[in-house]
Design an enzyme around this catalytic site. Structure first.
Site, short mmCIF file in Angstrom:
data_model
loop_
_atom_site.label_atom_id
_atom_site.label_comp_id
_atom_site.label_asym_id
_atom_site.label_seq_id
_atom_site.Cartn_x
_atom_site.Cartn_y
_atom_site.Cartn_z
N HIS A 102 0.84 -1.20 0.00
CA HIS A 102 0.00 0.00 0.00
C HIS A 102 0.88 1.26 0.00
O HIS A 102 1.96 1.29 0.60
CB HIS A 102 -0.93 0.01 1.22
N GLU A 174 -3.66 2.42 -7.38
CA GLU A 174 -4.02 3.56 -6.55
C GLU A 174 -2.98 4.66 -6.74
O GLU A 174 -1.90 4.60 -6.14
CB GLU A 174 -4.05 3.16 -5.07
P1 PGA Z 1 -9.10 6.94 0.17
O1 PGA Z 1 -8.04 5.79 0.48
O2 PGA Z 1 -10.28 6.31 -0.51
O3 PGA Z 1 -9.44 7.51 1.52
O4 PGA Z 1 -8.43 7.93 -0.74
C1 PGA Z 1 -7.79 4.81 -0.49
C2 PGA Z 1 -6.69 3.88 -0.05
O5 PGA Z 1 -5.74 4.29 0.65
O6 PGA Z 1 -6.75 2.69 -0.39
#
Ligand code: PGA
Length: 265
Positions: A102, A174
């Site tokens: 992550h 992401e």
């Molecule tokens: P967020 O987080 O939807 O609050 O932007 C996403 C993540 O860190 O997976």
């Protein structure tokens, strides 16, 4: 593992980050079980609570309607790694998956492509399903290196992973600049082109039969989830803040499902 038809199922899950005590997580999951149509075979929901919630959740919550996963683990099975958690420790909770790489782990805890790769190796060696997170930084993005960066993260993370192992792999794209309070929602066409590039690389690497699901995350909420869910190449949404309450999770999930499958469910 198993029971999910990859390539057909749409994934929807949340990473709770460092939120919720064990009893709060149990209450959260009870609320989700009441609010979601968990028997819809087209949707696979998942929640990644903090480590300290996992024992209570494993004992309390009936699965597989809702997958439960860990947010991280160490690559070694045991050893002098104070404060860390290993794959065999997670295995005892009979988890459905472990997230690795992550952006916040990479940003605040020094995780690199090399450590993420070691962790993936360990997770597969211990029979855990993996949710691998990749995403480019703001600088990579503004300087036009986004796709290249994501492709190289994928390449190094998955080095040596076999086609068989890839059957237990999910990947989340992401963009770092889109995650969290300061995050900016990404443009749909940009997301679609990065996900297409990832899909091509994964197909080349593992063949057309395996096709690991590619999820999208970063400032997904009830207002924009439908637009992301309608991108055909995306197999799921990975949500943070917007899904940390039962109502937020349930409403975002319902809108996602409606947009993806064209029904109000
Ligand atoms: P967020 O987080 O939807 O609050 O932007 C996403 C993540 O860190 O997976």
């Amino acid at each position: 593992m198993g029971g999910v038809e990859f390539g057909r199922t749409f994934f929807f899950g949340t990473n709770l980050k460092m939120h919720q005590t064990a009893s709060e997580t149990v209450a959260f999951l009870d609320g989700l079980a009441e609010s979601l149509a968990l028997d819809d075979p087209r949707m696979q929901y998942f929640v990644l609570p903090p480590f300290t919630s996992l024992a209570a959740v494993a004992q309390h919550f009936a699965r597989p309607a809702l997958w439960i996963g860990a947010q991280n683990m160490h690559w070694a099975a045991s050893g002098a790694f104070t404060g860390e958690i290993s794959a065999p420790m997670l295995r005892e909770f009979d988890l459905d998956l472990v997230m690795l790489g992550h952006a916040e782990r990479r940003q605040h805890f020094g995780e690199t492509d090399a450590t993420v790769h070691r962790k993936i190796r360990a997770a597969f060696d211990h029979g855990l399903r993996v949710l691998l997170c990749v995403g480019e930084s703001a600088a990579d993005h503004t300087e036009g290196r986004g796709i290249e960066r994501v492709r190289s993260q994928l390449r190094s993370a998955l080095e040596g992973v076999s086609v068989e192992e890839a059957r237990a792999l999910l990947v989340a794209y992401e963009p770092v600049w889109s995650i969290g309070e300061a995050g900016v929602p990404a443009e749909l066409d940009e997301v679609a082109s990065v996900v297409d590039a990832m899909r091509n690389d994964l197909d080349e690497r593992f063949g057309l039969e395996v096709r690991p699901p590619v999820l999208y995350g970063g400032s997904v909420d009830r207002t924009n989830c439908g637009a992301f869910a309608a991108i055909p190449a995306i197999d799921g949404l990975f949500v943070g803040r917007a899904a940390w309450s039962v109502a937020g999770f349930a409403e975002t999930a319902a809108r996602t499902r409606a947009a993806r499958f064209g029904d109000a469910g």
